[in-house]
Design an enzyme around this catalytic site. Sequence first.
Site, PDB file in Angstrom:
ATOM      1  N   ASP A  10       0.946  -1.018   0.090  1.00  0.00           N
ATOM      2  CA  ASP A  10       0.242   0.131  -0.018  1.00  0.00           C
ATOM      3  C   ASP A  10       0.827   1.388   0.124  1.00  0.00           C
ATOM      4  O   ASP A  10       2.083   1.040   0.313  1.00  0.00           O
ATOM      5  CB  ASP A  10      -0.715   0.088   1.252  1.00  0.00           C
ATOM      6  N   PHE A  11       0.363   2.288  -0.270  1.00  0.00           N
ATOM      7  CA  PHE A  11       1.377   3.618  -0.551  1.00  0.00           C
ATOM      8  C   PHE A  11       1.126   4.611   0.698  1.00  0.00           C
ATOM      9  O   PHE A  11       1.739   4.489   1.505  1.00  0.00           O
ATOM     10  CB  PHE A  11       0.825   4.455  -1.716  1.00  0.00           C
ATOM     11  N   ASP A 194      -2.142  -0.075   5.928  1.00  0.00           N
ATOM     12  CA  ASP A 194      -2.399   0.313   7.193  1.00  0.00           C
ATOM     13  C   ASP A 194      -3.942   0.618   7.305  1.00  0.00           C
ATOM     14  O   ASP A 194      -4.482   0.959   8.473  1.00  0.00           O
ATOM     15  CB  ASP A 194      -1.463   1.631   7.153  1.00  0.00           C
TER      16      ASP A 194
HETATM   17 MG   LIG Z   1      -2.833   3.317   3.160  1.00  0.00          MG
END
Ligand SMILES: [Mg+2]
Length: 244
Positions: A10-11, A194
């Site tokens: 994920d970024f 996250d």
């Molecule tokens: Mg994220």
Amino acid sequence: MMKKYFLLLDFDGTLTPIVSRPRLAKLSAGRKNVLTKLAKRKDLAVAIVSGRELDDLKRRVGLKDVIYIGNHGFQIEAGNRLVVHPIARKSQKLMERVYKELKAAMNIAGVIIENKKYTLSVHYRRVKPGETGRVKRIFQKVTRPYLANKKIKVTGGKKVFEVRPNVVWDKGKAVAWLLERYNKGNAIPVYIGDDTTDEDAFRYLNDKGETILVGRKKTLARRRLASIEAVYKLLKELLIDGRI
Ligand SMILES: [Mg+2]
């Protein structure tokens, strides 16, 4: 060479800190260097998975030789192939309409409404604490008729509401689609994320590979890392010893 791991990263909040305005997110040179090295490794495949619009994501990551999954999976670019979910493609006009209605109704300082072509985001991180209830009420009022007509779905994340086409598709489904086509060598998938939207990927991957949550929230992921620093520590160790 056989790939050992298929990294799915994920970024925002995983590779870069969450910022007050989405357009301020930036990958530092040192961190980009780590990702560049990972992308060059013959024993690894690397995909970046994000809720961001694909071009925006690509610009911010700036790496070749990685797969990009944008808009929570509605856009996937692997090699020279770009795939847009057909229903998302058909929903562009609808998203434009909902975007304009939200823009007109949401007269609250600090709200950022992003038109991501196939989905929309309403960010309220910069709104005064006493005003977030009003953001939610206006968002619900504007989206209610579209929800009633089953035209859209709404989801949420860290200080963000999102509007998506009403189709069963998410980061988990997109990852499944990708691995079926691009993981012929059965590399072990490793997903690090996250936020709430990453849980769909954790659910799908839990019996297939490694799932890692960044942070403290309740999660389906099997492992946790405390911070973005810890993510890069793990990635650097992977570069050295080739293992997660
Ligand atoms: Mg994220």
